[in-house]
Design a protein around this motif. Structure first.
Motif, short mmCIF file in Angstrom:
data_model
loop_
_atom_site.label_atom_id
_atom_site.label_comp_id
_atom_site.label_asym_id
_atom_site.label_seq_id
_atom_site.Cartn_x
_atom_site.Cartn_y
_atom_site.Cartn_z
N LEU A 142 168.79 -36.01 139.30
CA LEU A 142 169.04 -35.20 140.31
C LEU A 142 170.30 -34.77 140.71
CD1 LEU A 142 166.71 -37.38 142.74
CD2 LEU A 142 166.03 -35.30 141.49
N ALA A 143 171.04 -34.75 139.49
CA ALA A 143 172.68 -34.12 139.84
C ALA A 143 172.62 -32.92 140.72
CB ALA A 143 173.19 -33.81 138.66
N ARG A 199 183.74 -30.76 144.17
CA ARG A 199 185.24 -30.73 143.87
C ARG A 199 186.15 -29.71 144.65
NH1 ARG A 199 184.94 -30.06 138.78
NH2 ARG A 199 184.35 -32.08 138.14
N ALA A 200 185.31 -28.55 144.95
CA ALA A 200 185.71 -27.21 145.57
C ALA A 200 185.83 -27.85 146.78
CB ALA A 200 185.06 -26.20 145.25
N LEU A 201 184.84 -28.12 147.51
CA LEU A 201 184.78 -28.76 149.02
C LEU A 201 185.99 -29.52 149.11
CD1 LEU A 201 183.40 -29.01 151.79
CD2 LEU A 201 182.19 -30.91 150.83
N LEU A 240 182.60 -35.39 139.65
CA LEU A 240 181.92 -34.73 140.73
C LEU A 240 181.38 -33.35 140.40
CD1 LEU A 240 184.53 -35.59 143.55
CD2 LEU A 240 182.75 -36.94 142.89
N PRO A 241 180.37 -32.76 141.07
CA PRO A 241 179.90 -31.42 140.83
C PRO A 241 180.87 -30.27 141.23
CG PRO A 241 178.23 -32.76 141.90
CD PRO A 241 179.35 -33.57 142.04
N VAL A 260 175.78 -36.91 147.89
CA VAL A 260 175.33 -36.09 146.82
C VAL A 260 175.07 -36.97 145.39
CG1 VAL A 260 177.83 -35.37 146.23
CG2 VAL A 260 175.95 -33.79 145.55
N VAL A 261 174.08 -36.56 144.71
CA VAL A 261 173.94 -37.23 143.49
C VAL A 261 174.56 -36.58 142.24
CG1 VAL A 261 172.04 -37.89 141.70
CG2 VAL A 261 171.41 -37.78 144.29
N CYS A 262 175.52 -37.26 141.67
CA CYS A 262 176.20 -36.87 140.49
C CYS A 262 175.61 -37.16 139.33
CB CYS A 262 177.83 -37.36 140.67
SG CYS A 262 178.62 -37.07 142.40
N GLY A 263 174.69 -38.07 139.11
CA GLY A 263 174.03 -38.35 137.90
C GLY A 263 172.65 -37.70 137.75
#
Length: 109
Positions: A86-87, A24-26, A19-20, A80-83
């Motif tokens: 467009l990450a 992760r923080a969210l 995860l970005p 949310v895009v994780c790859g």
């Protein structure tokens, strides 16, 4: 309450992608929430289950590695895009149309 670091790591393992940092923080701050009438931030467990289903659709979308963030009970998800390429971008995934980019970052969402 937020998700523990071990829960986030378990989610990443189940999804088979990271995860970005801001997502992760969210989830470490808030593990699901009601955002507006009929709109909620998915819990991490629900986000993982929904994301696996989205990424398994036979549309070629899996290369973007989507993480579903919201549910408004219409089978259309904000993700949310994780790859790459467009990450980090936030997109609206429709059950019957092409995805649409909404924001460049979850911080703008």
């Amino acid at each position: 309450p937020g998700a523990r670091a071990a829960e986030v790591a378990g989610a990443e393992s189940a999804l088979q992608f990271e995860l970005p940092d801001n997502v992760r923080a969210l989830y470490q701050r808030c593990n699901g929430a009601d955002l507006a009438p009929g709109l909620s931030l998915l819990t991490l467990d629900d986000a993982v289950a929904t994301s696996i289903a989205i990424n398994q659709r036979p549309t070629g979308l899996s290369r973007f590695k989507y993480l579903a963030l919201t549910d408004n009970n219409d089978s259309n998800y904000v993700c949310v895009v994780c790859g790459t390429p467009l990450a980090g971008h936030v997109v609206h995934i429709f059950h019957d149309d092409e995805p649409r980019v909404l924001f460049r970052s979850p911080n703008e969402f």
